[in-house]
Design a protein around this motif. Structure first.
Motif, PDB file in Angstrom:
ATOM      1  N   GLU A 172       0.834  -1.209   0.000  1.00  0.00           N
ATOM      2  CA  GLU A 172       0.000   0.000   0.000  1.00  0.00           C
ATOM      3  C   GLU A 172       0.865   1.254   0.000  1.00  0.00           C
ATOM      4  O   GLU A 172       0.567   2.225  -0.699  1.00  0.00           O
ATOM      5  CB  GLU A 172      -0.921  -0.012   1.210  1.00  0.00           C
ATOM      6  CG  GLU A 172      -1.923   1.122   1.219  1.00  0.00           C
ATOM      7  CD  GLU A 172      -2.916   1.006   2.352  1.00  0.00           C
ATOM      8  OE1 GLU A 172      -3.888   1.772   2.375  1.00  0.00           O
ATOM      9  OE2 GLU A 172      -2.724   0.135   3.234  1.00  0.00           O
TER      10      GLU A 172
ATOM     11  N   LYS B  27       2.357   1.662  -3.351  1.00  0.00           N
ATOM     12  CA  LYS B  27       1.340   2.129  -4.296  1.00  0.00           C
ATOM     13  C   LYS B  27       1.155   3.636  -4.212  1.00  0.00           C
ATOM     14  O   LYS B  27       1.000   4.308  -5.226  1.00  0.00           O
ATOM     15  CB  LYS B  27       0.019   1.407  -4.014  1.00  0.00           C
ATOM     16  CG  LYS B  27      -1.126   1.766  -4.953  1.00  0.00           C
ATOM     17  CD  LYS B  27      -2.315   0.852  -4.733  1.00  0.00           C
ATOM     18  CE  LYS B  27      -2.898   1.013  -3.335  1.00  0.00           C
ATOM     19  NZ  LYS B  27      -3.625   2.306  -3.202  1.00  0.00           N
ATOM     20  N   ASP B  28       1.195   4.165  -2.985  1.00  0.00           N
ATOM     21  CA  ASP B  28       1.020   5.612  -2.808  1.00  0.00           C
ATOM     22  C   ASP B  28       2.276   6.391  -3.184  1.00  0.00           C
ATOM     23  O   ASP B  28       2.186   7.543  -3.612  1.00  0.00           O
ATOM     24  CB  ASP B  28       0.629   5.914  -1.365  1.00  0.00           C
ATOM     25  CG  ASP B  28      -0.714   5.305  -1.011  1.00  0.00           C
ATOM     26  OD1 ASP B  28      -1.519   5.062  -1.931  1.00  0.00           O
ATOM     27  OD2 ASP B  28      -0.944   5.038   0.190  1.00  0.00           O
TER      28      ASP B  28
ATOM     29  N   GLU C 223       4.667   7.817  -1.404  1.00  0.00           N
ATOM     30  CA  GLU C 223       4.832   9.061  -0.656  1.00  0.00           C
ATOM     31  C   GLU C 223       6.227   9.081  -0.032  1.00  0.00           C
ATOM     32  O   GLU C 223       6.557   8.218   0.784  1.00  0.00           O
ATOM     33  CB  GLU C 223       3.768   9.160   0.433  1.00  0.00           C
ATOM     34  CG  GLU C 223       3.848  10.422   1.264  1.00  0.00           C
ATOM     35  CD  GLU C 223       3.624  11.674   0.437  1.00  0.00           C
ATOM     36  OE1 GLU C 223       4.323  12.680   0.691  1.00  0.00           O
ATOM     37  OE2 GLU C 223       2.767  11.637  -0.462  1.00  0.00           O
TER      38      GLU C 223
END
Length: 254
Positions: free
Chosen positions: A43, A46-47, A49
């Motif tokens: 996750e 996927k982001d 950041e």
């Protein structure tokens, strides 16, 4: 360092699988914990950041390594011990950056292919199949399974049309109706059982699906429109008339 650690673990897993010793060398109890942490990692990837780098290093990679080495592995690996001792000697964590280069490249270079693959992996890990979503009809399950398995087959290239073999079928019959008439559906045999009633009892789940498909709550509603009656005649014929199924199959072939 990171690649070396992962390679050691993967090598040990593959070796245990090849020797049929996976369950002997690894405890499967902590596997859900490892899976949960891996989902969190995917996750974050996927982001993409940049501020999540410390989370990736300290909370996920380090925790995942401890779950594998301490909780899952029955026997400690000498190579992993050497890596651990070397990190203690230098006073750095395994996944910490060095003075010359970072231990992990984060965030990764995002491409269209990477976004598609990481999104697909995340869906595979997080989307859970509910038992209510599985067809209750065994024949439907068999056909869906056959279709999905065919998606992974090594499909040969189709020949040119002029090289294809001709195909013809002869279906012998004698005074058979292709599609049952409305009268045939209600006609009772010597046991006072109509073909419609018989098929309703043989295929109860398919009958419920049929009723839902034509938006009818009660059986009596079917006879109110000619369209519903025609749908009913086809439903019965496809389950009780061999010639009807044969013709439909030939039309699909065409």
């Amino acid at each position: 360092m990171v690649c070396r650690i992962i390679s050691i673990i993967i090598k040990e897993v593959e070796s245990s699988i090849s020797k049929n010793l996976l369950l002997a060398n690894f405890r499967m109890g902590p596997l859900p914990t490892l899976c949960k942490k891996f989902v969190e990692l995917v996750e974050i990837l996927k982001d993409a950041e940049p501020s999540n780098k410390d989370t990736v290093v300290l909370l996920l990679l380090q925790d995942m390594l401890e779950v594998v080495t301490r909780d899952m592995m029955v026997n400690e690996l000498r190579e992993l011990l050497e890596v651990g001792h070397s990190s203690k000697d230098t006073g750095r964590q395994l996944f910490a950056d060095t003075d010359t280069r970072p231990a992990i490249a984060f965030p990764l270079v995002v491409t269209t292919q990477w976004e598609e693959q990481i999104r697909r992996l995340y869906l595979l890990l997080t989307v859970k199949e509910s038992a209510t979503d599985v067809p209750t009809n065994l024949e439907a399950c068999r056909r869906i399974s056959f279709f999905t398995n065919s998606l992974f087959m090594d499909m040969p290239r189709a020949p040119k049309v002029r090289k294809m073999l001709s195909f013809s079928v002869m279906t012998p019959y004698y005074s058979e109706e292709t599609v049952y008439s409305k009268t045939d559906l209600e006609l009772e045999n010597e046991d006072s059982v109509s073909i419609l009633y018989y098929l309703q009892k043989i295929f109860p789940d398919e009958w419920n699906n049929f009723m839902e498909r034509i938006n009818c709550k009660k059986d009596s509603e079917i006879w109110e429109t000619e369209e519903n009656i025609l749908q009913l005649r086809h439903w019965v014929s496809l389950r009780g008339q061999t010639l009807c199924r044969t013709i439909r199959g030939m039309m699909y072939y065409r």
